[in-house]
Design a protein around this motif. Sequence first.
Motif, PDB file in Angstrom:
ATOM      1  N   SER A 183       0.368 -24.916   0.339  1.00  0.00           N
ATOM      2  CA  SER A 183       1.301 -24.416  -0.673  1.00  0.00           C
ATOM      3  C   SER A 183       1.299 -25.229  -1.963  1.00  0.00           C
ATOM      4  CB  SER A 183       2.729 -24.376  -0.107  1.00  0.00           C
ATOM      5  OG  SER A 183       3.136 -25.659   0.334  1.00  0.00           O
ATOM      6  N   PRO A 202       5.433 -20.158  -0.022  1.00  0.00           N
ATOM      7  CA  PRO A 202       6.850 -19.987  -0.391  1.00  0.00           C
ATOM      8  C   PRO A 202       6.981 -19.521  -1.843  1.00  0.00           C
ATOM      9  CG  PRO A 202       6.439 -22.158   0.587  1.00  0.00           C
ATOM     10  CD  PRO A 202       5.110 -21.568   0.248  1.00  0.00           C
ATOM     11  N   ASN A 222      12.791 -22.706   2.365  1.00  0.00           N
ATOM     12  CA  ASN A 222      11.446 -23.080   1.927  1.00  0.00           C
ATOM     13  C   ASN A 222      11.166 -24.550   2.209  1.00  0.00           C
ATOM     14  OD1 ASN A 222      10.963 -20.493   1.013  1.00  0.00           O
ATOM     15  ND2 ASN A 222      11.314 -20.978  -1.149  1.00  0.00           N
ATOM     16  N   GLN A 543       6.229 -23.953  -4.796  1.00  0.00           N
ATOM     17  CA  GLN A 543       6.806 -22.616  -4.782  1.00  0.00           C
ATOM     18  C   GLN A 543       6.139 -21.770  -5.871  1.00  0.00           C
ATOM     19  OE1 GLN A 543      11.310 -22.638  -3.311  1.00  0.00           O
ATOM     20  NE2 GLN A 543      11.077 -23.825  -5.168  1.00  0.00           N
TER      21      GLN A 543
END
Length: 601
Positions: A183, A202, A222, A543
């Motif tokens: 991520s 996320p 998250n 994110q």
Amino acid sequence: MKHHTTRASCSFLQLAFIVSIAAILSACAANSNKIADLSTDACQQTVTSIAAIQGVGKSSPFLGQQHSVRGIVTHLVAGSGLYLEQNMADMDPLSSDGLFISNDFLSEQIKIGDILQLSGVVAELNSKNNKGGMTSLEQITISGFCGHQQPLPVHTNRLPLSAAERESLEAMYLEINQELTVSDLYQLYKRQQLSLSAIGLPFVPTEVIAPGKHTAELAAKNRANTIDIQLDITSPSIEKTSAFGVNQVGDQAFSLSGVMSQAQGRYMLTATEAIQFSQRKQAAVPKKTDSLRVMSFNLHNYFNGDGLQGGFPTDRGADSYAGFSQQRSRLVNAIKVSAADIVAVEEMENDGYGPHSAITDLTQALNQAIPEAAWRFSKPLADRLGGDAISVGIIYRSTRVKALGPAVSTKHKALTKLSRQPLAQHFIDLNNGGELLLAINHFKSKGRCPTLAPGVDVKTDANANQRDGQGCWNQARVNAATAVADWLNSLHNISSVENVLILGDLNSYRKEDPITRLKTRGWSEMIEAFASQPSFSFIYRGQAGSLDYAFANPELKDKIKAAWIWKINSTFSPDHPWFEDDYHRSSDHDPVIVDIQLAKQ
């Protein structure tokens, strides 16, 4: 909780001698700097349990005290110390069974799997602002070995893990066996760090849900499902390759093992074994048709110094001409591969339109790379677009489109005081005579929040962070969206151009108020119209979310044949070692591309 505090004594052979500071490894091995194997009796003496030293809070209850411990060496950190875990697990799930031993001069005798007995002073390393630190022993005296080649304790865990659960695992050897998604890779090459998530990639909460109190809940979810990884390239089982086995965000990992570290409240798993990654396919640009291809591209501070290979470092952008040349090369390669006919840009140095300006520099570079396009740039009547350090711009293939008149802008206070002044250009498609009015925008970012007097409620300032997931300056961006819609509607009416396209970095995620405002004014966001799943153009702290958009007015909407975010930047580390002619990570934003089939009006 156990509170055994009796120190392990040295054997009767203990002598009073001076050991040089650089070689302090044992106070118990007589006449030798080697670490001795202790007797059975010595290894059965009472020591303080590691779980007792850890305690159940953020800090040890024995801070500053001298204690002796015994445990299995689970990991060695060159020049720093080692991780030690007690032989028998403590029954309290709130207290960790592991401890970091801080010592920058460890004997080569010490191996993973050794049972080591030592003493030291309890400390909290890297603690700041009461966020907790790594509970450790320092000022170490090693008594000796109580065993060798012992199997490591195995603790199998799965995400999600709360902060309290991670604290209870501090310094312990863990295995996580579940499907994980890369991520974040922002610090991969600088600090050998990455992040893995158990819920796929996320998304920023306001990318997928409306602003409000539930955004905090999603952000917490998250965090609980993400783990930060430190690759220990000193470990013999981890080979440092050009890409560490991982290529981009979205790659898959299925298992990992290591020790849980912590610094200033941030928990991180130091991987002690190589992680096996499954790399996802890189994004390709769709084949160009006879449609007009328009691209919006945030250039990540394109500053060309004095335009004569000097003037570096600049206020923003590259630190040197060599760095700028690499930036320019990647951007030109990206534009070339995109096959775009019009490129609307943000974060161009706002130094006018002269022969040494940034926009002239990029246009000349494009003409060198794609001479058949005869690239030109749009210029307003003013010598400079607004007063900000950066500006927007429009560059186009003059062999495909013709600019009708000078570019125009507006000095509406909502678009000049905080946001960057927009730019619009009227084009005619030379292939079919169709016309397009294109406007490029760059709204105020979420950073550098307004300063409020002590005790003043944030609700008194609509630009302050309202804790609804939209960050600071949301009202400024709403005002900018309103002003852009009104301005372009007036241009639409004055010029009688049917087709109007809004492009740009709006610094707002998909469910936030500025995007909603444009939609309620009749504009259609074209990325989501063509995307089968949530998309994104930017990744921040693991994110993903959309900051870059393409909005069409009702007359243009059905003439757009494709719209997508070309993922060539956001998913890669900024220091990825690409080849010279590559285009990946040419910026921190992914470009937006729109294919339009115009017809003569």
